[in-house]
Design a protein around this motif. Sequence first.
Motif, PDB file in Angstrom:
ATOM      1  N   THR A   1      14.863  30.421  52.416  1.00  0.00           N
ATOM      2  CA  THR A   1      15.310  29.692  50.910  1.00  0.00           C
ATOM      3  C   THR A   1      13.908  28.834  50.860  1.00  0.00           C
ATOM      4  OG1 THR A   1      17.546  29.546  51.498  1.00  0.00           O
ATOM      5  CG2 THR A   1      16.729  28.160  49.740  1.00  0.00           C
ATOM      6  N   SER A   2      13.331  28.290  51.600  1.00  0.00           N
ATOM      7  CA  SER A   2      12.137  27.198  51.202  1.00  0.00           C
ATOM      8  C   SER A   2      11.012  28.133  50.809  1.00  0.00           C
ATOM      9  CB  SER A   2      11.834  26.436  52.089  1.00  0.00           C
ATOM     10  OG  SER A   2      11.410  26.943  53.466  1.00  0.00           O
ATOM     11  N   SER A   3      10.831  29.313  51.449  1.00  0.00           N
ATOM     12  CA  SER A   3       9.783  30.251  51.398  1.00  0.00           C
ATOM     13  C   SER A   3       9.857  30.944  49.921  1.00  0.00           C
ATOM     14  CB  SER A   3       9.826  31.259  52.209  1.00  0.00           C
ATOM     15  OG  SER A   3       9.265  30.844  53.720  1.00  0.00           O
ATOM     16  N   LEU A   4      11.192  31.216  49.794  1.00  0.00           N
ATOM     17  CA  LEU A   4      11.338  31.963  48.252  1.00  0.00           C
ATOM     18  C   LEU A   4      11.088  30.766  47.139  1.00  0.00           C
ATOM     19  CD1 LEU A   4      14.844  33.772  48.853  1.00  0.00           C
ATOM     20  CD2 LEU A   4      12.413  34.717  48.307  1.00  0.00           C
ATOM     21  N   ILE A   5      11.416  29.475  47.331  1.00  0.00           N
ATOM     22  CA  ILE A   5      11.294  28.637  46.310  1.00  0.00           C
ATOM     23  C   ILE A   5       9.709  28.429  46.271  1.00  0.00           C
ATOM     24  CG2 ILE A   5      11.026  26.107  46.083  1.00  0.00           C
ATOM     25  CD1 ILE A   5      13.905  26.086  47.205  1.00  0.00           C
ATOM     26  N   ARG A   6       8.946  28.458  47.169  1.00  0.00           N
ATOM     27  CA  ARG A   6       7.533  28.229  47.179  1.00  0.00           C
ATOM     28  C   ARG A   6       6.971  29.570  46.522  1.00  0.00           C
ATOM     29  NH1 ARG A   6       7.913  26.783  52.776  1.00  0.00           N
ATOM     30  NH2 ARG A   6       7.078  28.735  53.278  1.00  0.00           N
ATOM     31  N   LEU A   7       7.494  30.838  46.836  1.00  0.00           N
ATOM     32  CA  LEU A   7       6.979  32.004  46.355  1.00  0.00           C
ATOM     33  C   LEU A   7       7.223  32.117  44.658  1.00  0.00           C
ATOM     34  CD1 LEU A   7       7.772  34.655  48.606  1.00  0.00           C
ATOM     35  CD2 LEU A   7       5.627  34.106  48.181  1.00  0.00           C
ATOM     36  N   GLU A   8       8.479  31.389  44.323  1.00  0.00           N
ATOM     37  CA  GLU A   8       8.616  31.376  42.902  1.00  0.00           C
ATOM     38  C   GLU A   8       7.701  30.368  42.206  1.00  0.00           C
ATOM     39  OE1 GLU A   8      12.602  30.579  39.946  1.00  0.00           O
ATOM     40  OE2 GLU A   8      12.750  29.822  42.399  1.00  0.00           O
ATOM     41  N   GLU A   9       7.551  29.079  42.907  1.00  0.00           N
ATOM     42  CA  GLU A   9       6.329  28.431  42.220  1.00  0.00           C
ATOM     43  C   GLU A   9       4.974  28.831  41.988  1.00  0.00           C
ATOM     44  OE1 GLU A   9       6.840  24.976  45.023  1.00  0.00           O
ATOM     45  OE2 GLU A   9       8.744  24.221  44.108  1.00  0.00           O
ATOM     46  N   LYS A  10       4.683  29.781  43.037  1.00  0.00           N
ATOM     47  CA  LYS A  10       3.474  30.153  42.782  1.00  0.00           C
ATOM     48  C   LYS A  10       3.378  31.186  41.768  1.00  0.00           C
ATOM     49  CE  LYS A  10       1.417  29.001  46.985  1.00  0.00           C
ATOM     50  NZ  LYS A  10       0.098  28.033  47.043  1.00  0.00           N
ATOM     51  N   LEU A  11       4.425  32.079  41.659  1.00  0.00           N
ATOM     52  CA  LEU A  11       4.447  33.263  40.522  1.00  0.00           C
ATOM     53  C   LEU A  11       4.585  32.323  39.220  1.00  0.00           C
ATOM     54  CD1 LEU A  11       5.122  35.960  39.996  1.00  0.00           C
ATOM     55  CD2 LEU A  11       7.513  35.452  39.968  1.00  0.00           C
ATOM     56  N   GLU A  12       5.355  31.265  38.946  1.00  0.00           N
ATOM     57  CA  GLU A  12       5.051  30.467  37.923  1.00  0.00           C
ATOM     58  C   GLU A  12       3.690  30.030  37.549  1.00  0.00           C
ATOM     59  OE1 GLU A  12       8.040  27.508  38.324  1.00  0.00           O
ATOM     60  OE2 GLU A  12       9.595  28.770  38.123  1.00  0.00           O
ATOM     61  N   GLU A  13       2.949  29.586  38.612  1.00  0.00           N
ATOM     62  CA  GLU A  13       1.645  29.210  38.206  1.00  0.00           C
ATOM     63  C   GLU A  13       0.811  30.137  38.014  1.00  0.00           C
ATOM     64  OE1 GLU A  13       0.031  27.247  41.805  1.00  0.00           O
ATOM     65  OE2 GLU A  13       1.604  25.777  42.061  1.00  0.00           O
ATOM     66  N   LEU A  14       1.122  31.448  38.586  1.00  0.00           N
ATOM     67  CA  LEU A  14       0.167  32.718  38.262  1.00  0.00           C
ATOM     68  C   LEU A  14       0.414  33.156  36.851  1.00  0.00           C
ATOM     69  CD1 LEU A  14       0.316  34.776  41.373  1.00  0.00           C
ATOM     70  CD2 LEU A  14      -1.657  33.505  40.474  1.00  0.00           C
ATOM     71  N   GLU A  15       1.792  32.789  36.337  1.00  0.00           N
ATOM     72  CA  GLU A  15       2.133  33.460  34.923  1.00  0.00           C
ATOM     73  C   GLU A  15       1.429  32.339  34.060  1.00  0.00           C
ATOM     74  OE1 GLU A  15       6.246  33.565  34.977  1.00  0.00           O
ATOM     75  OE2 GLU A  15       6.503  35.495  35.655  1.00  0.00           O
ATOM     76  N   GLN A  16       1.324  31.094  34.370  1.00  0.00           N
ATOM     77  CA  GLN A  16       0.803  30.148  33.278  1.00  0.00           C
ATOM     78  C   GLN A  16      -0.805  30.304  33.362  1.00  0.00           C
ATOM     79  OE1 GLN A  16       1.969  26.291  34.774  1.00  0.00           O
ATOM     80  NE2 GLN A  16       4.042  26.600  34.335  1.00  0.00           N
ATOM     81  N   ARG A  17      -1.268  30.882  34.359  1.00  0.00           N
ATOM     82  CA  ARG A  17      -2.849  31.156  34.421  1.00  0.00           C
ATOM     83  C   ARG A  17      -3.417  32.243  33.487  1.00  0.00           C
ATOM     84  NH1 ARG A  17      -4.492  30.174  40.735  1.00  0.00           N
ATOM     85  NH2 ARG A  17      -3.821  27.939  40.715  1.00  0.00           N
ATOM     86  N   LEU A  18      -2.370  33.204  33.193  1.00  0.00           N
ATOM     87  CA  LEU A  18      -2.660  34.492  32.759  1.00  0.00           C
ATOM     88  C   LEU A  18      -2.878  34.144  31.259  1.00  0.00           C
ATOM     89  CD1 LEU A  18      -0.050  37.383  33.869  1.00  0.00           C
ATOM     90  CD2 LEU A  18      -2.675  37.165  34.308  1.00  0.00           C
ATOM     91  N   PRO A  19      -3.989  34.692  30.636  1.00  0.00           N
ATOM     92  CA  PRO A  19      -4.180  34.735  28.872  1.00  0.00           C
ATOM     93  C   PRO A  19      -2.716  35.333  28.335  1.00  0.00           C
ATOM     94  CG  PRO A  19      -6.124  35.644  30.333  1.00  0.00           C
ATOM     95  CD  PRO A  19      -4.957  35.523  31.300  1.00  0.00           C
ATOM     96  N   THR A  20      -2.556  34.683  27.304  1.00  0.00           N
ATOM     97  CA  THR A  20      -1.629  35.133  26.363  1.00  0.00           C
ATOM     98  C   THR A  20      -1.753  36.672  26.040  1.00  0.00           C
ATOM     99  OG1 THR A  20      -2.467  34.126  24.521  1.00  0.00           O
ATOM    100  CG2 THR A  20      -0.934  32.876  25.865  1.00  0.00           C
ATOM    101  N   ASN A  21      -3.091  36.931  25.624  1.00  0.00           N
ATOM    102  CA  ASN A  21      -3.352  38.329  25.234  1.00  0.00           C
ATOM    103  C   ASN A  21      -2.969  39.425  26.390  1.00  0.00           C
ATOM    104  OD1 ASN A  21      -5.414  37.816  27.044  1.00  0.00           O
ATOM    105  ND2 ASN A  21      -7.094  38.125  25.375  1.00  0.00           N
ATOM    106  N   GLU A  22      -3.201  39.166  27.672  1.00  0.00           N
ATOM    107  CA  GLU A  22      -2.630  40.016  28.497  1.00  0.00           C
ATOM    108  C   GLU A  22      -1.199  40.228  28.979  1.00  0.00           C
ATOM    109  OE1 GLU A  22      -4.616  39.237  32.573  1.00  0.00           O
ATOM    110  OE2 GLU A  22      -6.453  39.337  31.485  1.00  0.00           O
ATOM    111  N   LEU A  23      -0.603  39.243  28.431  1.00  0.00           N
ATOM    112  CA  LEU A  23       1.133  39.198  28.552  1.00  0.00           C
ATOM    113  C   LEU A  23       1.554  40.200  27.485  1.00  0.00           C
ATOM    114  CD1 LEU A  23       1.970  35.478  29.442  1.00  0.00           C
ATOM    115  CD2 LEU A  23       1.721  37.423  30.755  1.00  0.00           C
ATOM    116  N   LYS A  24       0.885  40.373  26.347  1.00  0.00           N
ATOM    117  CA  LYS A  24       1.351  41.205  25.245  1.00  0.00           C
ATOM    118  C   LYS A  24       0.968  42.729  25.706  1.00  0.00           C
ATOM    119  CE  LYS A  24       0.666  37.644  21.737  1.00  0.00           C
ATOM    120  NZ  LYS A  24       0.278  37.345  20.523  1.00  0.00           N
TER     121      LYS A  24
END
Length: 180
Positions: free
Chosen positions: A99-122
Amino acid sequence: MANNFRVMFVGLAEGTEAKTACVNLANKLKTSEDKVTQFFNGKPLFAPNNKDKALKQAKLLASLGIKSKLQATVEQPPQSPSAASQRDERIFDALDYITSSLIRLEEKLEELEQRLPTNELKTPTDESDEWQEDDLMLDEQLDEPVKTRSNTLLYSLIATAVLLLIVLAVYLAFPDLVSI
Protein backbone atom coordinates in the motif's frame (compact mmCIF):
# COMPACT_ATOMS: atom_id res chain seq x y z
CA MET A 1 10.98 0.41 24.64
CA ALA A 2 8.81 2.16 22.05
CA ASN A 3 10.15 1.43 18.60
CA ASN A 4 6.92 1.47 16.61
CA PHE A 5 4.37 4.23 16.18
CA ARG A 6 0.72 4.19 15.22
CA VAL A 7 -1.06 7.07 13.48
CA MET A 8 -4.23 8.02 15.36
CA PHE A 9 -7.03 10.39 14.30
CA VAL A 10 -7.22 13.71 16.15
CA GLY A 11 -9.63 15.83 14.12
CA LEU A 12 -10.27 17.59 10.85
CA ALA A 13 -8.62 20.78 9.66
CA GLU A 14 -10.71 23.93 9.40
CA GLY A 15 -12.89 23.97 6.31
CA THR A 16 -12.67 20.22 5.82
CA GLU A 17 -15.92 18.28 5.83
CA ALA A 18 -15.95 14.79 7.33
CA LYS A 19 -17.70 13.20 4.34
CA THR A 20 -15.31 14.79 1.83
CA ALA A 21 -12.24 13.79 3.86
CA CYS A 22 -13.62 10.25 4.22
CA VAL A 23 -14.20 9.86 0.47
CA ASN A 24 -10.82 11.41 -0.45
CA LEU A 25 -8.89 9.21 1.99
CA ALA A 26 -10.74 6.07 0.89
CA ASN A 27 -9.93 6.85 -2.76
CA LYS A 28 -6.28 7.66 -1.98
CA LEU A 29 -5.75 4.43 -0.04
CA LYS A 30 -7.99 2.33 -2.30
CA THR A 31 -10.00 1.13 0.69
CA SER A 32 -13.62 1.25 1.80
CA GLU A 33 -15.23 4.27 3.38
CA ASP A 34 -16.28 2.08 6.33
CA LYS A 35 -12.64 1.57 7.34
CA VAL A 36 -12.00 5.30 7.10
CA THR A 37 -15.11 6.00 9.20
CA GLN A 38 -13.84 3.55 11.80
CA PHE A 39 -10.51 5.40 11.72
CA PHE A 40 -12.37 8.64 12.44
CA ASN A 41 -14.01 6.88 15.41
CA GLY A 42 -10.66 5.88 16.94
CA LYS A 43 -9.82 2.56 15.33
CA PRO A 44 -6.32 2.44 13.77
CA LEU A 45 -6.14 2.52 9.98
CA PHE A 46 -2.45 1.62 9.61
CA ALA A 47 -0.37 -1.04 11.30
CA PRO A 48 2.31 0.09 13.76
CA ASN A 49 5.41 1.16 11.84
CA ASN A 50 8.76 2.74 12.42
CA LYS A 51 8.82 6.49 12.94
CA ASP A 52 9.65 7.37 9.32
CA LYS A 53 6.72 5.42 7.86
CA ALA A 54 4.36 6.73 10.53
CA LEU A 55 5.41 10.32 9.73
CA LYS A 56 4.79 9.71 6.02
CA GLN A 57 1.33 8.37 6.84
CA ALA A 58 0.62 11.42 9.02
CA LYS A 59 1.83 13.68 6.18
CA LEU A 60 -0.55 11.95 3.76
CA LEU A 61 -3.43 12.48 6.17
CA ALA A 62 -2.46 16.14 6.65
CA SER A 63 -2.46 16.69 2.89
CA LEU A 64 -6.12 15.59 2.89
CA GLY A 65 -7.06 17.91 5.80
CA ILE A 66 -7.02 15.25 8.53
CA LYS A 67 -5.20 15.97 11.78
CA SER A 68 -3.44 13.02 13.34
CA LYS A 69 -0.92 12.21 16.03
CA LEU A 70 1.72 9.53 16.48
CA GLN A 71 1.17 7.15 19.35
CA ALA A 72 4.08 5.05 20.55
CA THR A 73 3.41 1.33 20.83
CA VAL A 74 5.39 -1.05 22.98
CA GLU A 75 6.08 -4.43 21.52
CA GLN A 76 5.95 -7.18 24.08
CA PRO A 77 7.47 -10.46 23.03
CA PRO A 78 4.69 -13.05 22.77
CA GLN A 79 4.95 -15.98 25.17
CA SER A 80 4.19 -18.67 22.61
CA PRO A 81 3.44 -17.26 19.16
CA SER A 82 1.50 -19.52 16.90
CA ALA A 83 2.49 -20.07 13.30
CA ALA A 84 -0.84 -18.71 12.07
CA SER A 85 -0.47 -15.41 13.92
CA GLN A 86 3.09 -15.00 12.63
CA ARG A 87 1.93 -15.71 9.10
CA ASP A 88 -0.95 -13.26 9.47
CA GLU A 89 1.43 -10.60 10.77
CA ARG A 90 3.80 -11.13 7.83
CA ILE A 91 0.90 -10.91 5.39
CA PHE A 92 -0.36 -7.71 7.04
CA ASP A 93 3.14 -6.19 6.93
CA ALA A 94 3.46 -7.14 3.25
CA LEU A 95 0.09 -5.57 2.45
CA ASP A 96 1.09 -2.42 4.32
CA TYR A 97 4.34 -2.27 2.35
CA ILE A 98 2.47 -2.74 -0.93
CA THR A 99 0.00 0.00 0.00
CA SER A 100 2.74 2.46 0.88
CA SER A 101 4.60 1.56 -2.34
CA LEU A 102 1.47 2.21 -4.39
CA ILE A 103 1.04 5.59 -2.69
CA ARG A 104 4.65 6.51 -3.50
CA LEU A 105 4.20 5.38 -7.12
CA GLU A 106 1.03 7.41 -7.45
CA GLU A 107 2.80 10.50 -6.08
CA LYS A 108 5.69 10.02 -8.51
CA LEU A 109 3.24 9.63 -11.39
CA GLU A 110 1.51 12.85 -10.42
CA GLU A 111 4.90 14.62 -10.33
CA LEU A 112 5.75 13.32 -13.81
CA GLU A 113 2.38 14.40 -15.17
CA GLN A 114 2.95 17.90 -13.79
CA ARG A 115 6.39 18.08 -15.41
CA LEU A 116 5.10 17.25 -18.88
CA PRO A 117 4.51 20.27 -21.09
CA THR A 118 0.88 20.86 -21.97
CA ASN A 119 1.53 20.52 -25.69
CA GLU A 120 2.68 16.90 -25.22
CA LEU A 121 -0.49 16.03 -23.35
CA LYS A 122 -2.69 17.10 -26.25
CA THR A 123 -3.15 14.71 -29.14
CA PRO A 124 -1.84 16.09 -32.41
CA THR A 125 -4.83 16.95 -34.58
CA ASP A 126 -3.09 18.69 -37.44
CA GLU A 127 -1.06 15.71 -38.64
CA SER A 128 -1.06 15.33 -42.36
CA ASP A 129 -1.79 12.00 -43.93
CA GLU A 130 1.51 11.69 -45.81
CA TRP A 131 1.44 7.93 -45.68
CA GLN A 132 -1.60 7.91 -47.95
CA GLU A 133 0.33 9.74 -50.66
CA ASP A 134 2.91 6.96 -50.99
CA ASP A 135 2.27 4.17 -53.42
CA LEU A 136 1.33 0.88 -51.84
CA MET A 137 4.26 -1.47 -52.31
CA LEU A 138 3.76 -5.10 -51.41
CA ASP A 139 6.58 -7.62 -51.42
CA GLU A 140 4.28 -10.59 -50.95
CA GLN A 141 1.47 -11.79 -53.08
CA LEU A 142 -2.01 -11.37 -51.69
CA ASP A 143 -3.15 -14.74 -52.99
CA GLU A 144 -0.79 -16.83 -50.83
CA PRO A 145 -2.49 -18.99 -48.20
CA VAL A 146 -2.15 -17.96 -44.58
CA LYS A 147 0.46 -19.95 -42.71
CA THR A 148 -0.95 -21.78 -39.71
CA ARG A 149 1.07 -22.03 -36.54
CA SER A 150 1.24 -24.85 -34.09
CA ASN A 151 -0.82 -24.24 -30.96
CA THR A 152 1.53 -26.29 -28.79
CA LEU A 153 2.92 -23.25 -26.98
CA LEU A 154 -0.57 -21.88 -26.36
CA TYR A 155 -1.81 -25.18 -24.99
CA SER A 156 1.24 -25.56 -22.75
CA LEU A 157 0.72 -22.05 -21.34
CA ILE A 158 -2.94 -22.77 -20.66
CA ALA A 159 -2.07 -26.09 -19.01
CA THR A 160 0.55 -24.38 -16.82
CA ALA A 161 -1.94 -21.71 -15.76
CA VAL A 162 -4.56 -24.33 -14.91
CA LEU A 163 -2.00 -26.34 -12.95
CA LEU A 164 -0.96 -23.26 -10.96
CA LEU A 165 -4.60 -22.46 -10.22
CA ILE A 166 -5.13 -26.01 -8.94
CA VAL A 167 -2.06 -25.74 -6.69
CA LEU A 168 -3.33 -22.41 -5.36
CA ALA A 169 -6.76 -23.89 -4.67
CA VAL A 170 -5.22 -26.82 -2.79
CA TYR A 171 -3.06 -24.43 -0.77
CA LEU A 172 -6.06 -22.27 0.13
CA ALA A 173 -8.22 -25.28 0.96
CA PHE A 174 -5.55 -27.00 3.08
CA PRO A 175 -3.16 -24.33 4.46
CA ASP A 176 -1.72 -26.73 7.05
CA LEU A 177 -0.40 -28.96 4.27
CA VAL A 178 2.48 -26.61 3.48
CA SER A 179 4.44 -24.77 6.17
CA ILE A 180 6.17 -21.57 5.15
